[in-house]
Design a protein around this motif. Structure first.
Motif, PDB file in Angstrom:
ATOM      1  N   PRO A 127      -5.264   1.646  -6.285  1.00 10.75           N
ATOM      2  CA  PRO A 127      -4.170   1.218  -5.559  1.00 10.75           C
ATOM      3  C   PRO A 127      -2.921   1.443  -6.315  1.00 10.75           C
ATOM      4  CG  PRO A 127      -5.892  -0.320  -5.259  1.00 10.75           C
ATOM      5  CD  PRO A 127      -6.520   0.689  -6.152  1.00 10.75           C
ATOM      6  N   PRO A 128      -1.700   1.589  -5.738  1.00 12.27           N
ATOM      7  CA  PRO A 128      -0.683   1.841  -6.825  1.00 12.27           C
ATOM      8  C   PRO A 128      -0.158   0.792  -7.625  1.00 12.27           C
ATOM      9  CG  PRO A 128       0.141   1.440  -4.456  1.00 12.27           C
ATOM     10  CD  PRO A 128      -1.379   1.437  -4.564  1.00 12.27           C
ATOM     11  N   ALA A 129       0.653   0.856  -8.650  1.00 13.21           N
ATOM     12  CA  ALA A 129       0.996  -0.215  -9.637  1.00 13.21           C
ATOM     13  C   ALA A 129       1.831  -1.276  -8.859  1.00 13.21           C
ATOM     14  CB  ALA A 129       1.798   0.278 -10.640  1.00 13.21           C
ATOM     15  N   GLU A 177       1.903  -7.370  -5.809  1.00 11.65           N
ATOM     16  CA  GLU A 177       3.255  -8.030  -5.102  1.00 11.65           C
ATOM     17  C   GLU A 177       3.409  -7.560  -3.692  1.00 11.65           C
ATOM     18  OE1 GLU A 177       6.368  -6.742  -7.718  1.00 11.65           O
ATOM     19  OE2 GLU A 177       5.359  -6.466  -9.471  1.00 11.65           O
ATOM     20  N   ILE A 178       2.677  -6.740  -3.219  1.00  8.37           N
ATOM     21  CA  ILE A 178       3.130  -6.197  -1.724  1.00  8.37           C
ATOM     22  C   ILE A 178       2.875  -7.083  -0.662  1.00  8.37           C
ATOM     23  CG2 ILE A 178       2.222  -4.335  -0.183  1.00  8.37           C
ATOM     24  CD1 ILE A 178       1.828  -2.518  -2.486  1.00  8.37           C
ATOM     25  N   GLY A 179       3.733  -7.299  -0.039  1.00 11.01           N
ATOM     26  CA  GLY A 179       3.504  -8.407   1.124  1.00 11.01           C
ATOM     27  C   GLY A 179       3.326  -7.902   2.413  1.00 11.01           C
ATOM     28  N   GLN A 188       5.544   2.488   1.104  1.00  9.11           N
ATOM     29  CA  GLN A 188       4.656   3.541   0.840  1.00  9.11           C
ATOM     30  C   GLN A 188       3.053   3.191   1.208  1.00  9.11           C
ATOM     31  OE1 GLN A 188       5.891   4.522  -3.047  1.00  9.11           O
ATOM     32  NE2 GLN A 188       7.981   5.535  -2.163  1.00  9.11           N
ATOM     33  N   ALA A 189       2.830   2.159   0.771  1.00 11.21           N
ATOM     34  CA  ALA A 189       1.331   1.547   0.886  1.00 11.21           C
ATOM     35  C   ALA A 189       1.220   1.298   2.306  1.00 11.21           C
ATOM     36  CB  ALA A 189       1.266   0.204   0.146  1.00 11.21           C
ATOM     37  N   ASN A 190       2.244   0.810   3.008  1.00 10.45           N
ATOM     38  CA  ASN A 190       1.836   0.761   4.351  1.00 10.45           C
ATOM     39  C   ASN A 190       1.589   2.047   5.046  1.00 10.45           C
ATOM     40  OD1 ASN A 190       2.054  -0.988   7.023  1.00 10.45           O
ATOM     41  ND2 ASN A 190       3.901   0.515   7.447  1.00 10.45           N
ATOM     42  N   ARG A 191       2.305   3.019   4.633  1.00  6.07           N
ATOM     43  CA  ARG A 191       2.252   4.694   5.232  1.00  6.07           C
ATOM     44  C   ARG A 191       0.832   5.009   4.897  1.00  6.07           C
ATOM     45  NH1 ARG A 191       4.617   6.597   9.436  1.00  6.07           N
ATOM     46  NH2 ARG A 191       3.869   8.709   8.853  1.00  6.07           N
ATOM     47  N   ALA A 192       0.367   4.583   3.712  1.00 10.48           N
ATOM     48  CA  ALA A 192      -0.985   5.213   3.277  1.00 10.48           C
ATOM     49  C   ALA A 192      -2.158   4.316   4.042  1.00 10.48           C
ATOM     50  CB  ALA A 192      -1.099   4.814   1.689  1.00 10.48           C
ATOM     51  N   PHE A 193      -2.097   3.147   4.287  1.00 13.04           N
ATOM     52  CA  PHE A 193      -2.778   2.457   5.312  1.00 13.04           C
ATOM     53  C   PHE A 193      -2.804   3.191   6.552  1.00 13.04           C
ATOM     54  CE2 PHE A 193      -2.684  -0.706   8.698  1.00 13.04           C
ATOM     55  CZ  PHE A 193      -3.771  -1.089   8.857  1.00 13.04           C
TER      56      PHE A 193
END
Length: 265
Positions: free
Chosen positions: A247-249, A253-255, A54-59
């Protein structure tokens, strides 16, 4: 029997495909039981995987807005994956409605879904091709129909290079694509890493898929930007690249690394 210009038997449903695993983990429906099992195994091996995707899509959304906001009106999205709204052309058109987008993927199912989605838009194309043959991508008539390589292009390589092994020479792949771009073009790239946790179990999940997962360090990923100038803040973990919201919780940890760079004159 043919579906979307290819034979049904060409679809490999016996092994998971990265695009369909990605779709499943993002809550999509364009996947098979084999992809769902792989996705569940991946989530067990790397519990942060869903928030990471999800963070990658937001990026991707922020990066597309950045390059379009800086005047680019052509996007070449290689390894696009299954359509996930908002799609790249939808994001781009929110900023500038005259943006043209060429999508490229090596999965026939991706092409079939994208064909249906994009069939009414003359400003987009979907090409069935493989990143391992970058020259064929650049020369493909359906890419050339949309992309004018005499004008700046934003090349999107988002969450795709980690499916190329070192033996497949991803650095040379990027260099071939880079050399086709004129000055003023951009590279938008994200890549999985094991810099922050041992992810050998996650890699094992992909050993049964149509492409392996090849995790790389910050320095290794940064080398893909050779010939470009990284924009601030450089190569960062995706939640921290120009965030437009807290940034999300569990972001620590996101790699996934992500960066945007410009090809100078």
């Amino acid at each position: 029997m043919k579906q979307g210009g290819f034979r049904a038997e060409e679809i490999d449903t016996g092994r998971p495909h990265p695009a369909r695993i990605y779709d499943y983990l993002l809550g999509g429906k364009d996947n098979y039981e084999v992809d769902q099992r792989a996705g569940d195994e991946l989530a067990a091996a790397a519990p942060e995987v869903r928030i990471g995707l999800q963070a990658n899509r937001a990026f991707l959304r922020r990066a597309v807005r950045h390059v379009v906001g800086n005047g680019v009106r052509q996007l070449l999205d290689v390894g696009t994956g299954l359509p996930t709204s908002p799609n790249v052309h939808e994001i781009a058109h929110e900023v500038a409605p005259d943006v043209r987008v060429a999508y490229v993927d090596n999965d026939p199912i991706v092409k079939a879904h994208a064909d249906a989605l994009l069939s009414r838009s003359g400003a987009t194309s979907i090409v069935l091709a493989d990143l391992r043959d970058p020259g064929a991508i650049v020369d493909h008539p359906d890419v050339r129909r949309v992309i004018d390589f005499d004008e700046p292009v934003a090349l999107l390589l988002v969450a795709v290079l980690h499916f190329l092994t070192d033996a497949e020479n991803p650095g040379q792949v990027v260099a071939t694509l880079r050399d086709a771009l004129p000055a003023g073009s951009f590279l938008v790239l994200s890549h999985a890493t094991d810099d922050f946790a041992d992810r050998s179990e996650a890699q094992a999940v992909y050993s049964k898929a149509t492409a392996t997962l090849n995790l790389r360090s910050h320095a290794e990923v940064e080398r893909f930007f050779d010939g470009f100038e990284l924009v601030e803040p450089g190569l960062a973990r995706v939640p921290f690249w120009r965030p437009d919201a807290p940034p999300p919780a569990r972001s620590d940890e996101i790699g996934f690394y992500g960066g945007v760079a410009r090809k100078s004159d």
